[in-house]
Design an enzyme around this catalytic site. Structure first.
Site, short mmCIF file in Angstrom:
data_model
loop_
_atom_site.label_atom_id
_atom_site.label_comp_id
_atom_site.label_asym_id
_atom_site.label_seq_id
_atom_site.Cartn_x
_atom_site.Cartn_y
_atom_site.Cartn_z
N LYS A 167 -10.31 0.11 -1.85
CA LYS A 167 -10.15 -0.17 -0.42
C LYS A 167 -10.53 1.08 0.36
O LYS A 167 -10.03 2.17 0.09
CB LYS A 167 -8.69 -0.56 -0.11
CG LYS A 167 -8.42 -0.73 1.40
CD LYS A 167 -7.00 -1.20 1.66
CE LYS A 167 -6.65 -1.14 3.15
NZ LYS A 167 -5.28 -1.61 3.43
N ASP A 203 0.87 -1.18 0.00
CA ASP A 203 0.00 0.00 0.00
C ASP A 203 0.91 1.23 0.00
O ASP A 203 1.55 1.52 1.01
CB ASP A 203 -0.88 0.04 1.26
CG ASP A 203 -2.01 -0.97 1.24
OD1 ASP A 203 -1.89 -1.98 0.52
OD2 ASP A 203 -3.00 -0.77 1.98
N LYS A 223 -7.11 3.31 -2.81
CA LYS A 223 -7.46 3.33 -1.39
C LYS A 223 -7.71 4.76 -0.94
O LYS A 223 -7.02 5.68 -1.37
CB LYS A 223 -6.30 2.67 -0.62
CG LYS A 223 -6.42 2.67 0.89
CD LYS A 223 -5.23 1.93 1.49
CE LYS A 223 -5.09 2.18 2.98
NZ LYS A 223 -3.91 1.53 3.56
#
Length: 218
Positions: free
Chosen positions: A182, A89, A153
Site C-alpha cells: 500500500k 493499519d 505500507k
C-alpha cells in the site's frame, strides 16, 4: 481491478468531526472505494453508515508514532475489530528497526497479524519509510514476507515524507506475491497513483481520492 477499489479513502486528522466523517463515508459510498480509513473512535460509526455497501472500514493502530508498545497495540487492534473494523493499519516501532531489534519487530508483526487473521480481517504494516534506510526497508519487508500480513505500507502521512516510487518498488520486489503493498502519504494526483500502481502498489491511501478519481475519469 476497478480503479476506485485501489483506494482507502482517508481522514485521520486530529480535528475530525462528525461532519467530516459523514462526508468521507458518503464520498466512499458514491465512489465505491475499497475502504474508509479512520481513527478507532469512528470505526463503529462508519461501520453503521456503510452497512449496506461493500466499502470496508479500516482503523489505524499505534498511530502515528508506533511507540506505544505491543500490549497497547494488541488491545487497540482487538477494540477496533470489536467495533467492526475490517482492516487494521498499524505502525511498526521505528526505534526498534533503527536499533536492529528485528526479533521485536517480527514478534509484534506476528502477534497483530494473528489477532486479525483469527477473525478473517486484514492487516497492513506501516513502515514509515522516511525514517528508514533502504536496507532497513528491505529487512522489514523480508520479515513481512515470512510473517505474511496482508499488506506492507509506505507511510502514515504524518512523518517527514510520504510514498516514493523507489520505496514501493523495493518493497514489492522484496515481498513478491506473498504480501501486497500500500502506497500512502502525499499522493494527490492520478499521475502519482498510476506510477505507484506500476511500481507494484495494489492499494493507495489518500485523502484526495475524489480529485484523483475525477482526474482519472477525464
Amino acid at each position: 481491478m476497478e480503479f476506485n477499489k485501489y483506494f482507502d479513502h482517508t481522514f485521520l486528522k486530529a480535528f475530525a468531526t462528525k461532519q467530516d466523517i459523514d462526508t468521507l463515508c458518503q464520498q466512499a459510498k458514491e465512489l465505491n472505494t475499497a475502504s474508509v480509513c479512520v481513527n478507532e473512535d469512528w470505526v463503529a460509526y462508519c461501520k453503521n453508515l456503510l452497512k449496506d455497501t461493500d466499502v470496508m472500514v479500516c482503523s489505524v493502530v499505534g498511530f502515528p508514532l508506533g511507540q506505544c508498545g505491543l500490549n497497547t497495540k494488541a488491545y487497540e487492534t482487538k477494540e477496533a475489530l470489536k467495533d467492526g473494523a475490517d482492516e487494521i493499519d498499524y505502525v511498526l516501532n521505528v526505534g526498534d528497526v533503527k536499533m536492529g531489534n528485528f526479533d521485536k519487530v517480527k514478534e509484534e508483526m506476528e502477534t497483530l497479524t494473528k489477532i486479525c487473521h483469527a477473525q478473517n480481517k486484514g492487516i497492513k504494516v506501516i513502515f514509515e519509510n522516511c525514517y528508514l534506510t533502504k536496507e532497513e526497508i528491505k529487512k522489514c519487508a523480508e520479515i513481512a514476507k515470512e510473517v505474511k500480513p496482508d499488506f506492507i505500507k509506505t507511510s502514515t502521512g504524518f512523518g517527514t515524507g510520504g510514498a516514493i516510487i523507489e520505496d514501493v518498488k523495493l518493497m514489492k520486489d522484496t515481498v513478491g506475491n506473498d504480501v501486497e503493498v500500500k502506497a500512502a502519504g502525499g499522493i494527490h494526483s492520478y499521475a502519482e497513483v498510476k506510477e505507484m500502481i506500476e511500481a507494484g502498489a495494489t492499494r493507495i491511501g489518500a485523502s484526495a481520492t475524489v480529485q484523483i478519481v475525477e482526474e482519472y475519469n477525464k
